[in-house]
Design a protein around this motif. Structure first.
Motif, PDB file in Angstrom:
ATOM      1  N   LEU A   1      41.754  30.333  40.244  1.00 49.54           N
ATOM      2  CA  LEU A   1      41.387  29.309  41.220  1.00 49.54           C
ATOM      3  C   LEU A   1      41.975  29.626  42.586  1.00 49.54           C
ATOM      4  CD1 LEU A   1      40.108  26.557  41.868  1.00 49.54           C
ATOM      5  CD2 LEU A   1      42.237  25.496  41.120  1.00 49.54           C
ATOM      6  N   GLU A   2      43.241  30.041  42.605  1.00 50.66           N
ATOM      7  CA  GLU A   2      43.893  30.395  43.860  1.00 50.66           C
ATOM      8  C   GLU A   2      43.164  31.560  44.535  1.00 50.66           C
ATOM      9  OE1 GLU A   2      48.390  31.452  45.480  1.00 50.66           O
ATOM     10  OE2 GLU A   2      47.961  31.542  43.341  1.00 50.66           O
ATOM     11  N   GLU A   3      42.804  32.582  43.765  1.00 45.94           N
ATOM     12  CA  GLU A   3      42.069  33.729  44.316  1.00 45.94           C
ATOM     13  C   GLU A   3      40.719  33.283  44.886  1.00 45.94           C
ATOM     14  OE1 GLU A   3      42.544  37.282  44.504  1.00 45.94           O
ATOM     15  OE2 GLU A   3      44.627  36.644  44.346  1.00 45.94           O
ATOM     16  N   ASP A   4      40.014  32.421  44.155  1.00 43.62           N
ATOM     17  CA  ASP A   4      38.703  31.948  44.621  1.00 43.62           C
ATOM     18  C   ASP A   4      38.820  31.145  45.907  1.00 43.62           C
ATOM     19  OD1 ASP A   4      37.441  33.157  42.515  1.00 43.62           O
ATOM     20  OD2 ASP A   4      37.230  31.327  41.317  1.00 43.62           O
ATOM     21  N   LEU A   5      39.882  30.356  46.027  1.00 45.29           N
ATOM     22  CA  LEU A   5      40.047  29.542  47.228  1.00 45.29           C
ATOM     23  C   LEU A   5      40.551  30.355  48.414  1.00 45.29           C
ATOM     24  CD1 LEU A   5      41.498  26.299  45.648  1.00 45.29           C
ATOM     25  CD2 LEU A   5      39.228  26.627  46.614  1.00 45.29           C
ATOM     26  N   LEU A   6      41.423  31.323  48.154  1.00 45.95           N
ATOM     27  CA  LEU A   6      41.944  32.137  49.249  1.00 45.95           C
ATOM     28  C   LEU A   6      40.953  33.201  49.720  1.00 45.95           C
ATOM     29  CD1 LEU A   6      45.649  32.644  48.138  1.00 45.95           C
ATOM     30  CD2 LEU A   6      44.781  31.151  49.928  1.00 45.95           C
ATOM     31  N   PHE A   7      40.158  33.728  48.781  1.00 49.44           N
ATOM     32  CA  PHE A   7      39.198  34.778  49.115  1.00 49.44           C
ATOM     33  C   PHE A   7      37.816  34.385  48.593  1.00 49.44           C
ATOM     34  CE2 PHE A   7      43.336  36.917  48.490  1.00 49.44           C
ATOM     35  CZ  PHE A   7      43.511  37.402  49.778  1.00 49.44           C
ATOM     36  N   PRO A   8      37.140  33.421  49.246  1.00 50.52           N
ATOM     37  CA  PRO A   8      35.799  33.041  48.779  1.00 50.52           C
ATOM     38  C   PRO A   8      34.832  34.215  48.904  1.00 50.52           C
ATOM     39  CG  PRO A   8      36.344  31.949  50.855  1.00 50.52           C
ATOM     40  CD  PRO A   8      37.556  32.685  50.421  1.00 50.52           C
ATOM     41  N   SER A   9      33.835  34.258  48.030  1.00 50.67           N
ATOM     42  CA  SER A   9      32.923  35.408  48.002  1.00 50.67           C
ATOM     43  C   SER A   9      32.166  35.579  49.311  1.00 50.67           C
ATOM     44  CB  SER A   9      31.952  35.287  46.835  1.00 50.67           C
ATOM     45  OG  SER A   9      31.124  34.153  47.003  1.00 50.67           O
ATOM     46  N   SER A  10      31.982  34.505  50.062  1.00 50.36           N
ATOM     47  CA  SER A  10      31.249  34.626  51.325  1.00 50.36           C
ATOM     48  C   SER A  10      32.035  35.414  52.372  1.00 50.36           C
ATOM     49  CB  SER A  10      30.901  33.245  51.869  1.00 50.36           C
ATOM     50  OG  SER A  10      32.081  32.518  52.148  1.00 50.36           O
ATOM     51  N   THR A  11      33.340  35.548  52.200  1.00 50.51           N
ATOM     52  CA  THR A  11      34.148  36.298  53.167  1.00 50.51           C
ATOM     53  C   THR A  11      34.928  37.438  52.520  1.00 50.51           C
ATOM     54  OG1 THR A  11      36.074  34.851  52.893  1.00 50.51           O
ATOM     55  CG2 THR A  11      34.483  34.250  54.615  1.00 50.51           C
ATOM     56  N   GLN A  12      34.759  37.661  51.231  1.00 46.79           N
ATOM     57  CA  GLN A  12      35.613  38.604  50.511  1.00 46.79           C
ATOM     58  C   GLN A  12      35.201  40.063  50.677  1.00 46.79           C
ATOM     59  OE1 GLN A  12      35.616  38.743  46.112  1.00 46.79           O
ATOM     60  NE2 GLN A  12      37.789  38.242  46.300  1.00 46.79           N
ATOM     61  N   LEU A  13      36.202  40.897  50.932  1.00 51.04           N
ATOM     62  CA  LEU A  13      36.055  42.353  50.948  1.00 51.04           C
ATOM     63  C   LEU A  13      37.098  42.915  49.989  1.00 51.04           C
ATOM     64  CD1 LEU A  13      35.071  45.122  52.180  1.00 51.04           C
ATOM     65  CD2 LEU A  13      37.030  44.903  53.712  1.00 51.04           C
ATOM     66  N   VAL A  14      36.658  43.769  49.062  1.00 54.65           N
ATOM     67  CA  VAL A  14      37.572  44.410  48.122  1.00 54.65           C
ATOM     68  C   VAL A  14      37.366  45.916  48.231  1.00 54.65           C
ATOM     69  CG1 VAL A  14      38.351  44.576  45.737  1.00 54.65           C
ATOM     70  CG2 VAL A  14      37.363  42.435  46.561  1.00 54.65           C
ATOM     71  N   VAL A  15      38.478  46.654  48.375  1.00 52.41           N
ATOM     72  CA  VAL A  15      38.430  48.109  48.490  1.00 52.41           C
ATOM     73  C   VAL A  15      39.148  48.704  47.280  1.00 52.41           C
ATOM     74  CG1 VAL A  15      39.037  50.113  49.896  1.00 52.41           C
ATOM     75  CG2 VAL A  15      38.452  47.946  51.005  1.00 52.41           C
TER      76      VAL A  15
ATOM     77  N   ASP B   1      27.496  37.627  50.630  1.00 47.71           N
ATOM     78  CA  ASP B   1      28.070  37.948  49.324  1.00 47.71           C
ATOM     79  C   ASP B   1      29.357  38.757  49.496  1.00 47.71           C
ATOM     80  OD1 ASP B   1      25.935  36.749  47.987  1.00 47.71           O
ATOM     81  OD2 ASP B   1      24.742  38.593  48.091  1.00 47.71           O
ATOM     82  N   ALA B   2      30.124  38.827  48.426  1.00 47.77           N
ATOM     83  CA  ALA B   2      31.331  39.657  48.439  1.00 47.77           C
ATOM     84  C   ALA B   2      30.931  41.113  48.649  1.00 47.77           C
ATOM     85  CB  ALA B   2      32.094  39.504  47.130  1.00 47.77           C
ATOM     86  N   LYS B   3      31.749  41.847  49.371  1.00 45.57           N
ATOM     87  CA  LYS B   3      31.481  43.265  49.631  1.00 45.57           C
ATOM     88  C   LYS B   3      32.515  44.089  48.884  1.00 45.57           C
ATOM     89  CE  LYS B   3      28.968  45.285  52.142  1.00 45.57           C
ATOM     90  NZ  LYS B   3      27.679  45.891  51.819  1.00 45.57           N
ATOM     91  N   LEU B   4      32.026  45.039  48.072  1.00 35.41           N
ATOM     92  CA  LEU B   4      32.890  45.924  47.305  1.00 35.41           C
ATOM     93  C   LEU B   4      32.701  47.342  47.810  1.00 35.41           C
ATOM     94  CD1 LEU B   4      32.058  44.525  43.753  1.00 35.41           C
ATOM     95  CD2 LEU B   4      33.937  43.856  45.239  1.00 35.41           C
ATOM     96  N   LEU B   5      33.807  48.003  48.151  1.00 34.42           N
ATOM     97  CA  LEU B   5      33.767  49.379  48.625  1.00 34.42           C
ATOM     98  C   LEU B   5      34.678  50.227  47.746  1.00 34.42           C
ATOM     99  CD1 LEU B   5      34.135  48.779  52.470  1.00 34.42           C
ATOM    100  CD2 LEU B   5      32.025  49.158  51.203  1.00 34.42           C
ATOM    101  N   GLU B   6      34.284  51.475  47.549  1.00 35.45           N
ATOM    102  CA  GLU B   6      35.097  52.398  46.757  1.00 35.45           C
ATOM    103  C   GLU B   6      35.414  53.625  47.593  1.00 35.45           C
ATOM    104  OE1 GLU B   6      34.941  55.084  42.670  1.00 35.45           O
ATOM    105  OE2 GLU B   6      33.173  53.949  43.282  1.00 35.45           O
ATOM    106  N   LEU B   7      36.702  53.958  47.656  1.00 34.04           N
ATOM    107  CA  LEU B   7      37.139  55.222  48.241  1.00 34.04           C
ATOM    108  C   LEU B   7      37.207  56.195  47.075  1.00 34.04           C
ATOM    109  CD1 LEU B   7      40.122  53.942  50.409  1.00 34.04           C
ATOM    110  CD2 LEU B   7      37.752  54.241  51.101  1.00 34.04           C
ATOM    111  N   ARG B   8      36.385  57.231  47.123  1.00 35.73           N
ATOM    112  CA  ARG B   8      36.292  58.154  45.989  1.00 35.73           C
ATOM    113  C   ARG B   8      36.709  59.555  46.407  1.00 35.73           C
ATOM    114  NH1 ARG B   8      30.803  58.187  42.771  1.00 35.73           N
ATOM    115  NH2 ARG B   8      31.569  56.091  42.335  1.00 35.73           N
ATOM    116  N   ILE B   9      37.609  60.137  45.616  1.00 34.11           N
ATOM    117  CA  ILE B   9      38.038  61.520  45.824  1.00 34.11           C
ATOM    118  C   ILE B   9      37.492  62.322  44.651  1.00 34.11           C
ATOM    119  CG2 ILE B   9      39.987  63.086  46.104  1.00 34.11           C
ATOM    120  CD1 ILE B   9      41.666  60.599  46.880  1.00 34.11           C
ATOM    121  N   THR B  10      36.649  63.318  44.956  1.00 31.26           N
ATOM    122  CA  THR B  10      36.061  64.149  43.898  1.00 31.26           C
ATOM    123  C   THR B  10      36.312  65.612  44.206  1.00 31.26           C
ATOM    124  OG1 THR B  10      33.928  64.156  45.034  1.00 31.26           O
ATOM    125  CG2 THR B  10      34.242  62.485  43.341  1.00 31.26           C
TER     126      THR B  10
END
Length: 189
Positions: free
Chosen positions: A67-81, A165-174
Motif C-alpha cells: 500500500l505504501e509503495e502504491d501511494l508513494l509511487f502511483p503507476s501514473s507517475t512511476q518509473l522503474v529502472v 502508465d508505469a514506465k519500465l526500463l532495463e539497462l542490459r549488458i550483453t
C-alpha cells in the motif's frame, strides 16, 4: 507537489505506526499466552494460535508495504529502472551511474558476489521514481574491467516518452561474440 510529499510522509508514519502496533500486539499476546500455557494443558493449541497470529502480522506488514509503495509511487507517475547482465565474459561491472534528464538519480557500486548474481541471470531494481508525463532522457554510465583487463567506461542513453502508465526500463549488458566486446543498451519493457 508539496501536498503530495506531505501525504507521503503521513502515509509513512501511519504505516510505521501500524507495524509497531501489530508487533506490540504480537509480543503482548505471546507473553499472555506464555503465562496461560503454564496454567493449562492445551499448550499445542496455544502454540498453533501464536503461529497463526505471527503469520497474520507478517501478512499485514506485507500489505502495508505494498500500500505504501502504491501511494508513494502511483503507476501514473512511476518509473522503474532495472539492471541485467548476460554472460559477463567481456566485462566485469564495478559501478553504474544513472542520470535522468541530466540529474544523477543513482550511483551503485558492486561487490563480486552481486556481480556474480547478475551474471547468473539476476536482475536488480536499480531505481524507482515518480516522473511526470512527457519526454525524458535516461543515461547510464558503466565502469568496470573490459577485455584484456583494461579499465572500461561506457555510456548509453535513451530518449523515451512517459505516458499515464508505469514506465519500465532495463539497462542490459550483453557480450558480443562477434566483436568480442560488451554491449550496453537501454530497453523499454
Amino acid at each position: 507537489m508539496k501536498l503530495f510529499f506531505q501525504r507521503a510522509a503521513c502515509i509513512r508514519s501511519v504505516g510505521a505506526g501500524l507495524r509497531i502496533w501489530a508487533m506490540s500486539v504480537l509480543l503482548l499476546s505471546a507473553g499472555v499466552w506464555a503465562q496461560e500455557s503454564s496454567n493449562t494443558a492445551d499448550d499445542q493449541s496455544i502454540q498453533e494460535q501464536l503461529q497463526q497470529l505471527k503469520k497474520e502480522v507478517i501478512a499485514l506488514n506485507r500489505d502495508l508495504f505494498v500500500l505504501e509503495e502504491d501511494l508513494l509511487f502511483p503507476s501514473s507517475t512511476q518509473l522503474v529502472v532495472y539492471l541485467s547482465m548476460d554472460v559477463g565474459t567481456y566485462f566485469d561491472l564495478d559501478s553504474v551511474e544513472v542520470k535522468l534528464d541530466g540529474q544523477t538519480v543513482t550511483h551503485y557500486l558492486y561487490t563480486e558476489k552481486q556481480q556474480g548474481a547478475l551474471v547468473k541471470g539476476g536482475v536488480q531494481k536499480l531505481h524507482v521514481a515518480n516522473l511526470a508525463q512527457g519526454e525524458h532522457e535516461i543515461s547510464a554510465f558503466f565502469i568496470g574491467t573490459g577485455p584484456h583487463d583494461r579499465e572500461y567506461t561506457r555510456a548509453t542513453s535513451l530518449v523515451f516518452t512517459k505516458s499515464a502508465d508505469a514506465k519500465l526500463l532495463e539497462l542490459r549488458i550483453t557480450d558480443s561474440s562477434a566483436s568480442q566486446q560488451p554491449e550496453f543498451k537501454v530497453l523499454e519493457l
